[in-house]
Design an enzyme around this catalytic site. Sequence first.
Site, mmCIF file in Angstrom:
data_model
loop_
_atom_site.group_PDB
_atom_site.id
_atom_site.type_symbol
_atom_site.label_atom_id
_atom_site.label_comp_id
_atom_site.label_asym_id
_atom_site.label_seq_id
_atom_site.Cartn_x
_atom_site.Cartn_y
_atom_site.Cartn_z
ATOM 1 N N ARG A 13 84.956 5.543 84.511
ATOM 2 C CA ARG A 13 85.069 5.395 82.962
ATOM 3 C C ARG A 13 85.677 4.428 82.699
ATOM 4 N NH1 ARG A 13 88.827 9.591 81.703
ATOM 5 N NH2 ARG A 13 89.276 10.302 83.751
ATOM 6 N N SER A 136 100.242 -2.551 83.550
ATOM 7 C CA SER A 136 100.139 -2.072 81.993
ATOM 8 C C SER A 136 101.431 -2.866 81.623
ATOM 9 C CB SER A 136 100.650 -0.575 81.871
ATOM 10 O OG SER A 136 100.667 -0.477 80.530
ATOM 11 N N TYR A 149 105.139 6.862 84.099
ATOM 12 C CA TYR A 149 103.973 6.011 83.971
ATOM 13 C C TYR A 149 104.388 4.557 84.022
ATOM 14 C CZ TYR A 149 99.892 3.569 82.196
ATOM 15 O OH TYR A 149 98.635 2.922 81.768
#
Length: 242
Positions: A13, A136, A149
Amino acid sequence: MELKTALVTGASRGIGAAIAAELASQGFFVFGTATSEAGAATISEQLQAQGRGLVLQVQDQESVDRGFTEILERGPAPLVIVNNAGVTRDNLMLRMSADEWQEVVDTNLNGAFRVTKAALRNMVKARWGRIINIGSVVARLGNPGQANYVSSKAGLEGFTRSLALEVGSRGITVNLLAPGFIETDMTAALSDEQTAAMLARIPLGRMGEAKEVAAAVSFLSGDQAAYITGQTIHINGGMFLN
Ligand SMILES: NC(=O)c1ccc[n+]([C@@H]2O[C@H](COP(=O)([O-])OP(=O)(O)OC[C@H]3O[C@@H](n4cnc5c(N)ncnc54)[C@H](OP(=O)(O)O)[C@@H]3O)[C@@H](O)[C@H]2O)c1
């Protein structure tokens, strides 16, 4: 001519699916991984003759070993790998459990270690390779509720720089793409309030699309990017300027 093989983790995905499709369109034979048989079947269906889905859990060394055995049985080793698989388990530090910390670091950071290690020897033999890690923007900004994270993504940046220095002489480049807010299941989980707050910080005034990250992977995978290594490349609509 035998197609060059690429491996994309977390290709069922979102960003990983877009990357797998883009590399397939560039002529790679793409192995895309999912955590379930159903996910792997979907990937095979989407890639058709240009690739195959594979069940592979990046937090499990045996699963990574099995995946690589399967890949090598088919033919050439992957010389492009994209460490994209990632999870979030958000919580404020006072409430964060050891499991929430461990799962995120073990998937996002240790998973990249396992997959890269499995692929590296063949890249060294070939004297050519492309390792692309998906980080990120929050690795630079920090984000309350995401200590696990953010640590995993900041770790990936250090991993990228160190490995680039180690393997540059073998014709292998190692780079990291740091997306901002991209429309996928991961960001769909945010509340309307969180999404509005994020959008207010993005000069381009919209979230990014998975295909906009995939385009950068395509560039880094080719010979035209041969002189770029050890870099973090930001894809964030201007919300953080390096
Ligand atoms: N979306 C954003 O705004 C954004 C921003 C910055 C960075 N990123 C990073 O971009 C990457 C992709 O994010 P996304 O938004 O596309 O996420 P997503 O839609 O939630 O998809 C995550 C993918 O990772 C796979 N995965 C999860 N745990 C795994 C494990 N243990 N082993 C192997 N695969 C695993 C999932 O496989 P299954 O489907 O089989 O579960 C899925 O394919 C992640 O590393 C994420 O941190 C995303």
